[in-house]
Design a protein around this motif. Structure first.
Motif, PDB file in Angstrom:
ATOM      1  N   PHE A 142      44.190  50.835  37.163  1.00  0.00           N
ATOM      2  CA  PHE A 142      45.449  50.966  37.863  1.00  0.00           C
ATOM      3  C   PHE A 142      47.172  51.364  36.902  1.00  0.00           C
ATOM      4  N   GLU A 143      46.600  51.731  35.852  1.00  0.00           N
ATOM      5  CA  GLU A 143      47.445  52.114  34.611  1.00  0.00           C
ATOM      6  C   GLU A 143      48.338  53.389  35.429  1.00  0.00           C
ATOM      7  N   GLY A 144      49.644  53.392  35.326  1.00  0.00           N
ATOM      8  CA  GLY A 144      50.332  54.523  35.668  1.00  0.00           C
ATOM      9  C   GLY A 144      50.718  54.379  36.891  1.00  0.00           C
ATOM     10  N   GLU A 145      50.172  53.316  37.794  1.00  0.00           N
ATOM     11  CA  GLU A 145      50.769  53.077  39.190  1.00  0.00           C
ATOM     12  C   GLU A 145      51.731  51.962  39.082  1.00  0.00           C
ATOM     13  N   SER A 146      52.541  52.255  40.397  1.00  0.00           N
ATOM     14  CA  SER A 146      54.000  51.206  40.006  1.00  0.00           C
ATOM     15  C   SER A 146      53.337  49.854  40.532  1.00  0.00           C
ATOM     16  N   LYS A 147      52.515  49.501  41.195  1.00  0.00           N
ATOM     17  CA  LYS A 147      52.002  48.183  41.695  1.00  0.00           C
ATOM     18  C   LYS A 147      51.459  47.342  40.569  1.00  0.00           C
ATOM     19  N   PHE A 148      51.929  46.010  40.786  1.00  0.00           N
ATOM     20  CA  PHE A 148      51.399  45.153  39.762  1.00  0.00           C
ATOM     21  C   PHE A 148      50.546  44.269  40.482  1.00  0.00           C
ATOM     22  N   LEU A 149      49.371  43.818  40.025  1.00  0.00           N
ATOM     23  CA  LEU A 149      48.540  42.719  40.675  1.00  0.00           C
ATOM     24  C   LEU A 149      48.207  41.689  39.618  1.00  0.00           C
ATOM     25  N   SER A 150      48.041  40.553  40.180  1.00  0.00           N
ATOM     26  CA  SER A 150      47.837  39.431  39.396  1.00  0.00           C
ATOM     27  C   SER A 150      46.157  39.696  38.824  1.00  0.00           C
ATOM     28  N   ASP A 151      46.099  38.789  37.681  1.00  0.00           N
ATOM     29  CA  ASP A 151      44.655  38.887  37.098  1.00  0.00           C
ATOM     30  C   ASP A 151      43.604  38.299  38.352  1.00  0.00           C
ATOM     31  N   ARG A 152      43.945  37.263  39.187  1.00  0.00           N
ATOM     32  CA  ARG A 152      43.008  36.970  40.100  1.00  0.00           C
ATOM     33  C   ARG A 152      42.580  38.143  41.143  1.00  0.00           C
ATOM     34  N   LEU A 153      43.675  38.975  41.250  1.00  0.00           N
ATOM     35  CA  LEU A 153      43.333  39.973  42.312  1.00  0.00           C
ATOM     36  C   LEU A 153      42.467  41.332  41.412  1.00  0.00           C
ATOM     37  N   TYR A 154      42.808  41.373  40.116  1.00  0.00           N
ATOM     38  CA  TYR A 154      41.933  42.191  39.448  1.00  0.00           C
ATOM     39  C   TYR A 154      40.307  41.683  39.242  1.00  0.00           C
ATOM     40  N   CYS A 155      40.352  40.450  39.217  1.00  0.00           N
ATOM     41  CA  CYS A 155      38.989  39.691  39.016  1.00  0.00           C
ATOM     42  C   CYS A 155      38.267  40.096  40.472  1.00  0.00           C
ATOM     43  N   GLU A 156      39.174  39.839  41.806  1.00  0.00           N
ATOM     44  CA  GLU A 156      38.300  40.427  43.042  1.00  0.00           C
ATOM     45  C   GLU A 156      37.755  41.671  42.920  1.00  0.00           C
ATOM     46  N   THR A 157      38.646  42.486  42.416  1.00  0.00           N
ATOM     47  CA  THR A 157      38.086  43.790  42.303  1.00  0.00           C
ATOM     48  C   THR A 157      37.067  44.240  41.391  1.00  0.00           C
ATOM     49  N   ALA A 158      37.165  43.137  40.147  1.00  0.00           N
ATOM     50  CA  ALA A 158      36.017  43.385  39.357  1.00  0.00           C
ATOM     51  C   ALA A 158      34.653  42.811  39.983  1.00  0.00           C
ATOM     52  N   ILE A 159      34.670  41.734  40.913  1.00  0.00           N
ATOM     53  CA  ILE A 159      33.613  41.053  41.496  1.00  0.00           C
ATOM     54  C   ILE A 159      32.966  42.173  42.427  1.00  0.00           C
ATOM     55  N   LEU A 160      33.795  42.826  43.269  1.00  0.00           N
ATOM     56  CA  LEU A 160      33.388  43.819  44.315  1.00  0.00           C
ATOM     57  C   LEU A 160      32.695  44.993  43.507  1.00  0.00           C
ATOM     58  N   ARG A 161      33.384  45.449  42.311  1.00  0.00           N
ATOM     59  CA  ARG A 161      32.521  46.583  41.620  1.00  0.00           C
ATOM     60  C   ARG A 161      31.301  46.265  41.103  1.00  0.00           C
ATOM     61  N   LYS A 162      31.155  44.656  40.644  1.00  0.00           N
ATOM     62  CA  LYS A 162      29.652  44.446  40.081  1.00  0.00           C
ATOM     63  C   LYS A 162      28.837  44.409  41.268  1.00  0.00           C
ATOM     64  N   ILE A 163      29.309  43.966  42.356  1.00  0.00           N
ATOM     65  CA  ILE A 163      28.372  43.822  43.532  1.00  0.00           C
ATOM     66  C   ILE A 163      28.153  45.381  43.878  1.00  0.00           C
ATOM     67  N   GLY A 164      29.004  46.462  43.897  1.00  0.00           N
ATOM     68  CA  GLY A 164      28.767  47.686  44.222  1.00  0.00           C
ATOM     69  C   GLY A 164      27.729  48.294  43.129  1.00  0.00           C
TER      70      GLY A 164
END
Lengths: 88, 243
Positions: B53-75
Motif C-alpha cells: 500500500f506504499e504510495g497510496e493515501s489510505k492508512f490501515l491499522s496493523d490489524r487490517l494489514y494482518c487480515e490481509t496477510a491471513i487472506l494472502r496466506k490462505i490464497g
C-alpha cells in the motif's frame, strides 16, 4: 542478453502464460500473457543470446524477415524493460 | 491459536491480534483435531502487506494489514487443495452460483444489488469481494468468507459455481456469452496469482479446469432499472417474471 529470472511457459487455452520461477519477494510477481511468438521469445531468452541472433531465430521460426521480427518483438521488449526483467 | 473452517478446509493459525481476528471469523470458527492448513502471521508478513500500500493515501491499522496477510496466506495454500481466491461479487440464484468480475469501481456490486432487488428470496449473497472457489469431487464450488469488502456482505454457505460474468459499463444493456479464451483472460485478472512459482503453476492449471466447468458471460450494463432483468434473462433463459 537474457531474462533476469527463468520463466516457465504454460499453455492456457489458445495462448500462453509465462511464470517466473523465482521465490524472491522482490522479483516480478505477476505472469506474462503471451501469444505463440512471445512464448518462443521468452523461452529463448531463458539463455544468453544476442539481440541479432534472437531476431534471426524468430525470423526463421515464423518464416518472416528479420525486420518484421524486430518490429513484432518490440512491444514485448518494451514490457520486459518496463518490468525490469531483462539483462541487456 | 485460531481455528476455523473455510472452503471446506480446517485452517488454524497464530497471530498477535487473536482477539480481533477471532471476531472477524466468528461465523466460521470450528474446532478440529487435524488441520488441513496451518500457518503463523509474523511481523515480516505484516510489513510486506504495508509495502503493497506504499504510495497510496489510505492508512490501515496493523490489524487490517494482518487480515490481509491471513487472506494472502490462505490464497497461497488454496491451490494445493484445488482452490483459489476469486476477486468478484458472488451470489446464488436458487442455489446456483454466479460471480461478477471486473476492475474495482466498475460496478459489479451495483449490478449485483439490482439482481438482489429483483429476485428477492431467490437471491443469496455469498461474498461481495473475495470469495473462495474450490473443486471438490470434481465439482466447482464457491464459498463465503469474511473478506467481503467495505459493505461486508457475506454468508457462510457454499454453492456450485456455474456462471462467471465480466461487468462492463455501457450505454445500453446487453449480455452475450464469452469464449473460453476471453474467460481465461478474465480469470487471469480476477484470480489471486500466488507468489510461490510452483503454486502459480497450479493456479494456471486450475484456470484450465475452471473454463471447462462454468459458462462465461459479458454483461454490458447501465444504471437503468431493467439492467438486471436483461442480464438475468440472457443467463438463465426465458423472460423473468416475479413470483
Amino acid at each position: 542478453m537474457k531474462l533476469k529470472y527463468t520463466f516457465m511457459i504454460n499453455e492456457l487455452g489458445d495462448s500462453f502464460v509465462a511464470v517466473p520461477m523465482s521465490d524472491s519477494l522482490e522479483s516480478f510477481n505477476g505472469v506474462l500473457k503471451l501469444n505463440e511468438g512471445g512464448a518462443f521469445i521468452i523461452e529463448t531468452l531463458n539463455n544468453e543470446i544476442s539481440y541479432e541472433d534472437l531476431c534471426a531465430k524468430v525470423a526463421e521460426k515464423f518464416s518472416i524477415t528479420v525486420e518484421e521480427a524486430k518490429e513484432n518483438m518490440e512491444p514485448l521488449f518494451e514490457k520486459l524493460r518496463e518490468e525490469n526483467l531483462i539483462e541487456e | 491459536m485460531i481455528k476455523c473452517k473455510l472452503a471446506d478446509l480446517n485452517i488454524q493459525f497464530d497471530t498477535e491480534y487473536e482477539e480481533r481476528i477471532a471476531s472477524l471469523l466468528c461465523n466460521y470458527t470450528e474446532d478440529f483435531s487435524k488441520a488441513d492448513i496451518g500457518f503463523e502471521i509474523t511481523k515480516s508478513q505484516i510489513e510486506f502487506e504495508k509495502k503493497q500500500f506504499e504510495g497510496e493515501s489510505k492508512f490501515l491499522s496493523d490489524r487490517l494489514y494482518c487480515e490481509t496477510a491471513i487472506l494472502r496466506k490462505i490464497g497461497e495454500k488454496l491451490p494445493d487443495f484445488d482452490g483459489a481466491v476469486l476477486h468478484s461479487a458472488t451470489f446464488a440464484v436458487d442455489g446456483e452460483g454466479v460471480a461478477f468480475g471486473a476492475l474495482s469501481g466498475t460496478g459489479k456490486s451495483t449490478h449485483m444489488f439490482k439482481w438482489r432487488d429483483m429476485l428477492g428470496e431467490q437471491f443469496q449473497i455469498i461474498n461481495g469481494d473475495k470469495p473462495f472457489i474450490r473443486f471438490v469431487n470434481n465439482e466447482l464450488y464457491t464459498y463465503g468468507n469474511p473478506w467481503a469488502g467495505k459493505e461486508g456482505f457475506q454468508s457462510n454457505i457454499k454453492v456450485p459455481l456455474k456462471h462467471i460474468c465480466q461487468i462492463v459499463r455501457s450505454e445500453t444493456n446487453h449480455t452475450e456469452p464469452m469464449s473460453k479464451q476471453e474467460g481465461i483472460n478474465l480469470l487471469l485478472n480476477q484470480i489471486y496469482i500466488p507468489l510461490d512459482p510452483m503454486v502459480r503453476i497450479k493456479t494456471l492449471q486450475l484456470i484450465n479446469r475452471i473454463v471447462d466447468s462454468v459458462t462465461f458471460w459479458k454483461i454490458s450494463c447501465n444504471m437503468d432499472q431493467d439492467a438486471a432483468k436483461t442480464s438475468y434473462e440472457a443467463i438463465f433463459g426465458g423472460a423473468y417474471e416475479k413470483t
